[in-house]
Design a protein around this motif. Structure first.
Motif, PDB file in Angstrom:
ATOM      1  N   LEU A  45       0.822  -1.205   0.000  1.00  9.86           N
ATOM      2  CA  LEU A  45       0.000   0.000   0.000  1.00  9.86           C
ATOM      3  C   LEU A  45       0.859   1.260   0.000  1.00  9.86           C
ATOM      4  N   LYS A  46       1.892   1.270   0.818  1.00 12.63           N
ATOM      5  CA  LYS A  46       2.781   2.435   0.869  1.00 12.63           C
ATOM      6  C   LYS A  46       3.460   2.662  -0.476  1.00 12.63           C
ATOM      7  N   SER A  47       3.811   1.584  -1.157  1.00 17.93           N
ATOM      8  CA  SER A  47       4.442   1.714  -2.466  1.00 17.93           C
ATOM      9  C   SER A  47       3.461   2.255  -3.502  1.00 17.93           C
ATOM     10  N   VAL A  48       2.209   1.821  -3.423  1.00 12.69           N
ATOM     11  CA  VAL A  48       1.188   2.271  -4.370  1.00 12.69           C
ATOM     12  C   VAL A  48       0.883   3.754  -4.175  1.00 12.69           C
ATOM     13  N   ILE A  49       0.756   4.159  -2.910  1.00 13.94           N
ATOM     14  CA  ILE A  49       0.450   5.568  -2.619  1.00 13.94           C
ATOM     15  C   ILE A  49       1.671   6.436  -2.892  1.00 13.94           C
ATOM     16  N   GLY A  50       2.844   5.912  -2.542  1.00 10.70           N
ATOM     17  CA  GLY A  50       4.090   6.620  -2.804  1.00 10.70           C
ATOM     18  C   GLY A  50       4.091   8.007  -2.194  1.00 10.70           C
ATOM     19  N   GLY A  51       4.572   8.967  -2.948  1.00  6.49           N
ATOM     20  CA  GLY A  51       4.643  10.348  -2.462  1.00  6.49           C
ATOM     21  C   GLY A  51       3.453  11.169  -2.921  1.00  6.49           C
ATOM     22  N   GLU A  52       2.299  10.534  -3.079  1.00  7.17           N
ATOM     23  CA  GLU A  52       1.095  11.223  -3.551  1.00  7.17           C
ATOM     24  C   GLU A  52       0.717  12.363  -2.603  1.00  7.17           C
ATOM     25  N   GLU A  53       0.835  13.580  -3.089  1.00  3.01           N
ATOM     26  CA  GLU A  53       0.589  14.754  -2.245  1.00  3.01           C
ATOM     27  C   GLU A  53      -0.891  14.964  -1.945  1.00  3.01           C
ATOM     28  N   GLU A  54      -1.763  14.391  -2.763  1.00  2.20           N
ATOM     29  CA  GLU A  54      -3.206  14.598  -2.568  1.00  2.20           C
ATOM     30  C   GLU A  54      -3.801  13.648  -1.544  1.00  2.20           C
ATOM     31  N   ILE A  55      -2.988  12.727  -1.024  1.00  6.09           N
ATOM     32  CA  ILE A  55      -3.490  11.736  -0.063  1.00  6.09           C
ATOM     33  C   ILE A  55      -2.630  11.721   1.187  1.00  6.09           C
ATOM     34  N   HIS A  56      -3.312  11.696   2.323  1.00  8.73           N
ATOM     35  CA  HIS A  56      -2.624  11.488   3.604  1.00  8.73           C
ATOM     36  C   HIS A  56      -2.881  10.045   4.025  1.00  8.73           C
ATOM     37  N   LEU A  57      -1.812   9.272   4.202  1.00  9.93           N
ATOM     38  CA  LEU A  57      -1.924   7.860   4.562  1.00  9.93           C
ATOM     39  C   LEU A  57      -1.450   7.646   5.985  1.00  9.93           C
ATOM     40  N   SER A  58      -2.279   6.983   6.789  1.00  8.00           N
ATOM     41  CA  SER A  58      -1.885   6.620   8.146  1.00  8.00           C
ATOM     42  C   SER A  58      -2.462   5.242   8.459  1.00  8.00           C
ATOM     43  N   ALA A  59      -1.968   4.629   9.525  1.00 12.59           N
ATOM     44  CA  ALA A  59      -2.408   3.280   9.870  1.00 12.59           C
ATOM     45  C   ALA A  59      -2.402   3.085  11.375  1.00 12.59           C
ATOM     46  N   SER A  60      -3.266   2.192  11.839  1.00 10.97           N
ATOM     47  CA  SER A  60      -3.322   1.880  13.272  1.00 10.97           C
ATOM     48  C   SER A  60      -3.879   0.485  13.485  1.00 10.97           C
ATOM     49  N   GLY A  61      -3.260  -0.198  14.459  1.00 12.82           N
ATOM     50  CA  GLY A  61      -3.773  -1.499  14.874  1.00 12.82           C
ATOM     51  C   GLY A  61      -4.183  -1.484  16.330  1.00 12.82           C
ATOM     52  N   GLY A  62      -4.249  -0.266  16.901  1.00 18.21           N
ATOM     53  CA  GLY A  62      -4.711  -0.129  18.283  1.00 18.21           C
ATOM     54  C   GLY A  62      -3.616   0.177  19.279  1.00 18.21           C
ATOM     55  N   VAL A 157     -15.751  -9.457  26.501  1.00 16.02           N
ATOM     56  CA  VAL A 157     -16.136  -8.154  27.039  1.00 16.02           C
ATOM     57  C   VAL A 157     -15.258  -7.049  26.439  1.00 16.02           C
ATOM     58  N   PRO A 158     -15.835  -5.867  26.216  1.00 18.99           N
ATOM     59  CA  PRO A 158     -15.042  -4.762  25.668  1.00 18.99           C
ATOM     60  C   PRO A 158     -14.098  -4.184  26.725  1.00 18.99           C
ATOM     61  N   ILE A 159     -12.939  -3.738  26.265  1.00 18.29           N
ATOM     62  CA  ILE A 159     -11.968  -3.083  27.134  1.00 18.29           C
ATOM     63  C   ILE A 159     -11.502  -1.808  26.433  1.00 18.29           C
ATOM     64  N   THR A 160     -10.712  -1.010  27.129  1.00 20.31           N
ATOM     65  CA  THR A 160     -10.188   0.207  26.515  1.00 20.31           C
ATOM     66  C   THR A 160      -8.848  -0.083  25.839  1.00 20.31           C
ATOM     67  N   ARG A 161      -8.427   0.819  25.007  1.00 16.75           N
ATOM     68  CA  ARG A 161      -7.137   0.699  24.336  1.00 16.75           C
ATOM     69  C   ARG A 161      -6.009   0.616  25.356  1.00 16.75           C
ATOM     70  N   GLN A 162      -6.136   1.345  26.450  1.00 17.70           N
ATOM     71  CA  GLN A 162      -5.097   1.365  27.482  1.00 17.70           C
ATOM     72  C   GLN A 162      -4.980   0.026  28.221  1.00 17.70           C
ATOM     73  N   ASP A 163      -6.014  -0.810  28.129  1.00 16.21           N
ATOM     74  CA  ASP A 163      -5.998  -2.100  28.825  1.00 16.21           C
ATOM     75  C   ASP A 163      -5.318  -3.210  28.027  1.00 16.21           C
ATOM     76  N   LEU A 164      -4.924  -2.906  26.801  1.00 14.65           N
ATOM     77  CA  LEU A 164      -4.313  -3.939  25.962  1.00 14.65           C
ATOM     78  C   LEU A 164      -2.975  -4.398  26.535  1.00 14.65           C
TER      79      LEU A 164
END
Length: 257
Positions: A45-62, A157-164
């Motif tokens: 994905l990072k290679s496909v987006i490359g230095g595309e100035e019109e797109i901001h790319l970010s990622a998170s897994g928690g 049961v649900p927990i918070t991100r801080q409980d991981l």
């Protein structure tokens, strides 16, 4: 040079999918959130987006250093919000005094509910506790439908991100030589196995390259590939290249401690 030439033929459909997402964000000014991506898919994905100035790319897994992450593609003028990644954090509660829950068992139970692996992030197992990250829309589904893992009755049961519970992977680096970069040859070197035994493990579906089962002994391994063999753990190819006096290929690889 076409972007396809940088990747394997079987990854073409994934590249096309990412190119389509890119066009939708640019042409229709629409944010796009992917399912969970493994590290190899994130690299593509990072290679496909490359230095595309019109797109901001970010990622998170928690959490920091999460292996599986959702990627967010935003038009450059959009601002990322706290809940943009639509993640849910769940703990699997069970009577630890009567047994334990393993990573394969938990993954099997989650997939057994009919949910795609793409909707699941990391599974975290540590000292009698089991947790996982998933797409937000599946939180209530798992709370209702995940009632057992293996033979163990569980509640979700649900927990918070801080409980991981999590820790960063530690890799131990090694140097070696191989006659070729075939999968069976590389597995033999990394895990100190006879090549015949490595080949048998591959044919039985015990080997994975970049989180996908590979059953071809002559599958060509590349620098950056993550490899795992059931019962032997995970490794990754850090670098390859250069020949010894006996015309063997030098490789540097990391193994999880």
């Amino acid at each position: 040079m076409s972007i396809y030439e940088h990747f394997r033929p079987e990854e073409r459909s994934l590249i096309d999918h990412f190119l389509d997402l890119k066009d939708q964000v640019i042409d229709h000014y629409t944010p796009k959130l992917t399912d969970f991506l493994d590290p190899r898919q994130q690299t593509i994905l990072k290679s496909v987006i490359g230095g595309e100035e019109e797109i901001h790319l970010s990622a998170s897994g928690g959490y920091e250093h999460a292996e599986r992450e959702r990627a967010l593609l935003l038009p450059s003028y959009f601002e990322e919000e706290e809940n943009s990644f639509q993640l849910s954090y769940l703990e699997v509660q069970y009577p630890a005094k009567f047994g334990s829950v393993s990573h394969p068992e938990l993954l099997g139970a989650l997939i057994g509910t009919g949910v795609s692996r793409d909707k699941l992030g990391d599974l975290l197992i540590n000292e009698g506790r089991a947790q996982f990250v998933c797409a937000k829309e599946l939180e209530s589904f798992f709370m209702l439908n995940l009632t057992s893992v293996g033979r163990m009755a569980v509640t979700c049961v649900p927990i918070t991100r801080q409980d991981l519970i999590h820790s960063e992977d530690e890799w131990q680096e090694h140097d070696g030589t191989v006659s070729s970069l075939r999968l069976d040859t590389v597995l033999s070197e990394i895990y100190h196995l006879p090549r015949t035994k490595a080949s048998e493990a591959i044919s039985r579906g015990f080997a994975k390259v970049n989180w996908k089962i590979v059953e071809k002994r002559d599958f060509e391994i590349c620098e950056g590939d993550c490899i795992s063999l059931r019962g032997f753990g995970r490794s990754k190819i850090l670098s390859s290249g250069g020949l010894t006096k006996k015309n063997k290929i030098r490789v540097q690889y990391g193994k999880l401690k």
